[in-house]
Scaffold this motif. Structure first.
Motif, PDB file in Angstrom:
ATOM      1  N   UNK A   1       0.845  -1.191   0.000  1.00 22.99           N
ATOM      2  CA  UNK A   1       0.000   0.000   0.000  1.00 22.99           C
ATOM      3  C   UNK A   1       0.881   1.241   0.000  1.00 22.99           C
ATOM      4  N   UNK A   2       0.633   2.130  -0.943  1.00 24.23           N
ATOM      5  CA  UNK A   2       1.430   3.349  -1.062  1.00 24.23           C
ATOM      6  C   UNK A   2       0.515   4.556  -0.934  1.00 24.23           C
ATOM      7  N   UNK A   3       0.765   5.399   0.069  1.00 24.48           N
ATOM      8  CA  UNK A   3      -0.046   6.597   0.277  1.00 24.48           C
ATOM      9  C   UNK A   3       0.603   7.764  -0.458  1.00 24.48           C
ATOM     10  N   UNK A   4      -0.128   8.335  -1.391  1.00 21.00           N
ATOM     11  CA  UNK A   4       0.384   9.419  -2.228  1.00 21.00           C
ATOM     12  C   UNK A   4       0.434  10.720  -1.429  1.00 21.00           C
ATOM     13  N   UNK A   5       1.513  11.451  -1.565  1.00 17.87           N
ATOM     14  CA  UNK A   5       1.651  12.745  -0.893  1.00 17.87           C
ATOM     15  C   UNK A   5       0.775  13.776  -1.594  1.00 17.87           C
ATOM     16  N   UNK A   6      -0.089  14.434  -0.823  1.00 15.88           N
ATOM     17  CA  UNK A   6      -1.016  15.421  -1.402  1.00 15.88           C
ATOM     18  C   UNK A   6      -1.094  16.651  -0.504  1.00 15.88           C
ATOM     19  N   UNK A   7      -1.857  17.642  -0.951  1.00 20.71           N
ATOM     20  CA  UNK A   7      -2.102  18.834  -0.150  1.00 20.71           C
ATOM     21  C   UNK A   7      -3.335  18.664   0.720  1.00 20.71           C
ATOM     22  N   UNK A   8      -3.720  19.751   1.405  1.00 20.49           N
ATOM     23  CA  UNK A   8      -4.865  19.700   2.312  1.00 20.49           C
ATOM     24  C   UNK A   8      -6.175  19.472   1.576  1.00 20.49           C
ATOM     25  N   UNK A   9      -6.300  20.106   0.406  1.00 17.45           N
ATOM     26  CA  UNK A   9      -7.532  20.011  -0.373  1.00 17.45           C
ATOM     27  C   UNK A   9      -7.161  19.637  -1.794  1.00 17.45           C
ATOM     28  N   UNK A  10      -7.884  18.660  -2.347  1.00 22.35           N
ATOM     29  CA  UNK A  10      -7.615  18.203  -3.702  1.00 22.35           C
ATOM     30  C   UNK A  10      -8.696  18.698  -4.664  1.00 22.35           C
ATOM     31  N   UNK A  11      -8.271  19.097  -5.863  1.00 23.97           N
ATOM     32  CA  UNK A  11      -9.213  19.437  -6.922  1.00 23.97           C
ATOM     33  C   UNK A  11      -9.396  18.208  -7.810  1.00 23.97           C
TER      34      UNK A  11
ATOM     35  N   UNK B   1      -6.359  17.641  -9.988  1.00 21.96           N
ATOM     36  CA  UNK B   1      -5.248  17.041  -9.256  1.00 21.96           C
ATOM     37  C   UNK B   1      -5.469  15.547  -9.045  1.00 21.96           C
ATOM     38  N   UNK B   2      -6.701  15.178  -8.700  1.00 18.62           N
ATOM     39  CA  UNK B   2      -6.996  13.752  -8.489  1.00 18.62           C
ATOM     40  C   UNK B   2      -6.805  12.947  -9.771  1.00 18.62           C
ATOM     41  N   UNK B   3      -7.312  13.463 -10.873  1.00 17.30           N
ATOM     42  CA  UNK B   3      -7.182  12.759 -12.150  1.00 17.30           C
ATOM     43  C   UNK B   3      -5.711  12.606 -12.526  1.00 17.30           C
ATOM     44  N   UNK B   4      -4.938  13.687 -12.349  1.00 18.75           N
ATOM     45  CA  UNK B   4      -3.501  13.625 -12.672  1.00 18.75           C
ATOM     46  C   UNK B   4      -2.773  12.629 -11.786  1.00 18.75           C
ATOM     47  N   UNK B   5      -3.127  12.602 -10.494  1.00 16.59           N
ATOM     48  CA  UNK B   5      -2.479  11.673  -9.572  1.00 16.59           C
ATOM     49  C   UNK B   5      -2.790  10.222  -9.936  1.00 16.59           C
TER      50      UNK B   5
ATOM     51  N   UNK C   1      -9.428   5.983  -3.205  1.00 15.62           N
ATOM     52  CA  UNK C   1      -9.554   7.425  -3.412  1.00 15.62           C
ATOM     53  C   UNK C   1     -10.667   8.040  -2.574  1.00 15.62           C
ATOM     54  N   UNK C   2     -10.380   9.212  -2.000  1.00 14.93           N
ATOM     55  CA  UNK C   2     -11.468  10.027  -1.451  1.00 14.93           C
ATOM     56  C   UNK C   2     -11.807  11.047  -2.535  1.00 14.93           C
ATOM     57  N   UNK C   3     -12.937  10.872  -3.212  1.00 14.62           N
ATOM     58  CA  UNK C   3     -13.224  11.688  -4.391  1.00 14.62           C
ATOM     59  C   UNK C   3     -13.732  13.082  -4.052  1.00 14.62           C
ATOM     60  N   UNK C   4     -13.482  14.005  -4.962  1.00 13.71           N
ATOM     61  CA  UNK C   4     -14.107  15.323  -4.850  1.00 13.71           C
ATOM     62  C   UNK C   4     -15.560  15.159  -5.301  1.00 13.71           C
TER      63      UNK C   4
ATOM     64  N   UNK D   1     -21.028  15.883 -10.236  1.00  9.25           N
ATOM     65  CA  UNK D   1     -21.330  15.000 -11.356  1.00  9.25           C
ATOM     66  C   UNK D   1     -20.184  14.960 -12.370  1.00  9.25           C
ATOM     67  N   UNK D   2     -19.532  16.103 -12.577  1.00 10.10           N
ATOM     68  CA  UNK D   2     -18.415  16.150 -13.518  1.00 10.10           C
ATOM     69  C   UNK D   2     -17.292  15.227 -13.067  1.00 10.10           C
ATOM     70  N   UNK D   3     -17.055  15.225 -11.750  1.00  7.90           N
ATOM     71  CA  UNK D   3     -16.011  14.354 -11.198  1.00  7.90           C
ATOM     72  C   UNK D   3     -16.355  12.900 -11.452  1.00  7.90           C
ATOM     73  N   UNK D   4     -17.607  12.529 -11.258  1.00 10.52           N
ATOM     74  CA  UNK D   4     -18.005  11.142 -11.446  1.00 10.52           C
ATOM     75  C   UNK D   4     -17.844  10.696 -12.896  1.00 10.52           C
ATOM     76  N   UNK D   5     -18.192  11.577 -13.824  1.00 14.60           N
ATOM     77  CA  UNK D   5     -18.060  11.219 -15.244  1.00 14.60           C
ATOM     78  C   UNK D   5     -16.597  10.968 -15.606  1.00 14.60           C
ATOM     79  N   UNK D   6     -15.720  11.846 -15.138  1.00 16.06           N
ATOM     80  CA  UNK D   6     -14.304  11.697 -15.476  1.00 16.06           C
ATOM     81  C   UNK D   6     -13.683  10.490 -14.784  1.00 16.06           C
ATOM     82  N   UNK D   7     -14.090  10.257 -13.534  1.00 16.17           N
ATOM     83  CA  UNK D   7     -13.549   9.109 -12.811  1.00 16.17           C
ATOM     84  C   UNK D   7     -14.050   7.790 -13.389  1.00 16.17           C
ATOM     85  N   UNK D   8     -15.271   7.797 -13.919  1.00 17.63           N
ATOM     86  CA  UNK D   8     -15.789   6.589 -14.566  1.00 17.63           C
ATOM     87  C   UNK D   8     -14.952   6.235 -15.793  1.00 17.63           C
ATOM     88  N   UNK D   9     -14.504   7.243 -16.533  1.00 18.54           N
ATOM     89  CA  UNK D   9     -13.637   6.998 -17.684  1.00 18.54           C
ATOM     90  C   UNK D   9     -12.301   6.409 -17.237  1.00 18.54           C
ATOM     91  N   UNK D  10     -11.746   6.994 -16.163  1.00 18.73           N
ATOM     92  CA  UNK D  10     -10.452   6.528 -15.655  1.00 18.73           C
ATOM     93  C   UNK D  10     -10.569   5.107 -15.118  1.00 18.73           C
TER      94      UNK D  10
END
Length: 324
Positions: A68-78, A81-85, A99-102, A105-114
């Motif tokens: 398990x690898x925990x990715x280094x991030x900031x306090x708040x993710x956009x 940033x999540x898609x790039x990570x 993932x803790x998602x933002x 609906x736009x986030x869900x559509x993009x994450x479904x593609x990923x």
């Protein structure tokens, strides 16, 4: 002649031992390289509020034989940033992402593609409306029910009569789905009881100054809907900057427990963060290589802790996971 023979045997034994040790090292290194890797993307992962979650990840990784690898991030993710990570982790050869998602609906559509390219497990429900259902597996507590339980504890302390009481609500992120659900659960439970919400403030909002709580109007109660807010309210209560308001909240860090123990908070609702980490990684690990098997979500329990019950056996187990 005898000495030469002994020397020859000694050298043979030494070489044999070296070959065995070298083979063992090579097998171990190869085994480690072949261990599946699961990346975890959460905001501010080093914060103490994630301690129990990280401990759950660690225990599950050992049990499932994965890394398990925990990715280094900031306090708040956009979302960007999540898609790039996720893309970066996929490029690094990870087998799945937790993932803790933002929200949105736009986030869900993009994450479904990923998710068509790499399995994704959610440890937070991104849906903003109660009727919305995520197409992703989600492992998290029932945020609406936690808000409701918080209100029930307030009502219990006032024998059900909160008519005329004023409340201030503190949140870390006013846009998050979990904040919406916790706030709605709390407000629904107090509906028609005569209590009035005087103000709502957000810890992470850009316009919020350092003294945002101290500068609010006096209220009878301060309700903190997450660990960051509870810790901030506890600090202010300890400094006597809440004008005597009683603090109730949701928290899962050792700091939150400290403010409960010192009487700066009246009651703590504690989500099961250990199992959020353990169950999410276990479910993701079991899914690896099994494309016909879908990862399953789960609603996790939460605990209600009062100061006088802090050191019961059950609560000590909860505290132990926070301090790892």
């Amino acid at each position: 002649m005898l000495n030469s023979k002994r020397l020859f045997i000694t050298i043979e034994i030494a070489l044999t031992v070296m070959v065995i040790v070298l083979a063992f090292i090579m097998v171990r290194e190869q085994s480690e390289k072949e261990r599946p890797r699961i990346s975890v993307i959460i905001p501010d992962p080093d914060a103490s509020r994630w301690s129990a979650f990280r401990y759950g990840l660690k225990m599950a990784a050992e049990d499932q034989g994965v890394e398990a690898y925990i990715v280094s991030t900031g306090d708040i993710l956009t979302l960007e940033e999540e898609i790039n990570m996720i893309g970066n982790e996929r490029g690094n050869g990870v087998d799945a992402v937790i993932l803790q998602p933002v929200p949105g609906e736009d986030a869900m559509r993009k994450l479904e593609e990923v998710s068509k390219k790499i399995p994704i497990m959610f440890v937070g429900d991104p849906a903003l409306e109660d009727g919305d259902k995520s197409t992703f597996p989600v492992i998290c507590p029932d945020d609406y029910r936690m808000g409701e339980a918080l209100a029930e504890e307030v009502l219990q302390d006032f024998n059900g009569n909160v008519k005329g009481k004023t409340l201030g609500i503190v949140t870390e992120d006013e846009e998050s789905a979990e904040t919406h659900r916790r706030k709605k659960g709390f407000e629904d439970a107090l509906l028609g009881r005569g209590a009035r919400i005087s103000w709502t403030v957000c810890v992470s909002c850009e316009e919020t100054d350092h003294n945002f709580l101290e500068n609010q109007s006096k209220t009878d109660l301060v309700i903190a809907l997450d660990d960051v807010s509870l810790t901030r309210a506890g600090e202010c209560a300890a400094a006597k900057d809440l004008h005597g308001a009683l603090v109730y909240g949701i928290g899962n860090s050792t700091e939150a427990v400290y403010y409960l123990d010192t009487g700066m908070a009246e009651c703590l609702i504690v989500p099961d963060e250990f199992n959020r980490g353990y169950q999410s990684l276990t479910e993701a690990a079991k899914n690896l290589g099994l494309y016909s098997r879908k990862m399953k979500g789960k609603v996790l329990p939460f605990a209600i802790i009062r100061r006088k019950e802090l050191f019961t056996k059950r609560n000590q187990e909860i505290l132990l996971t926070m301090s790892q």
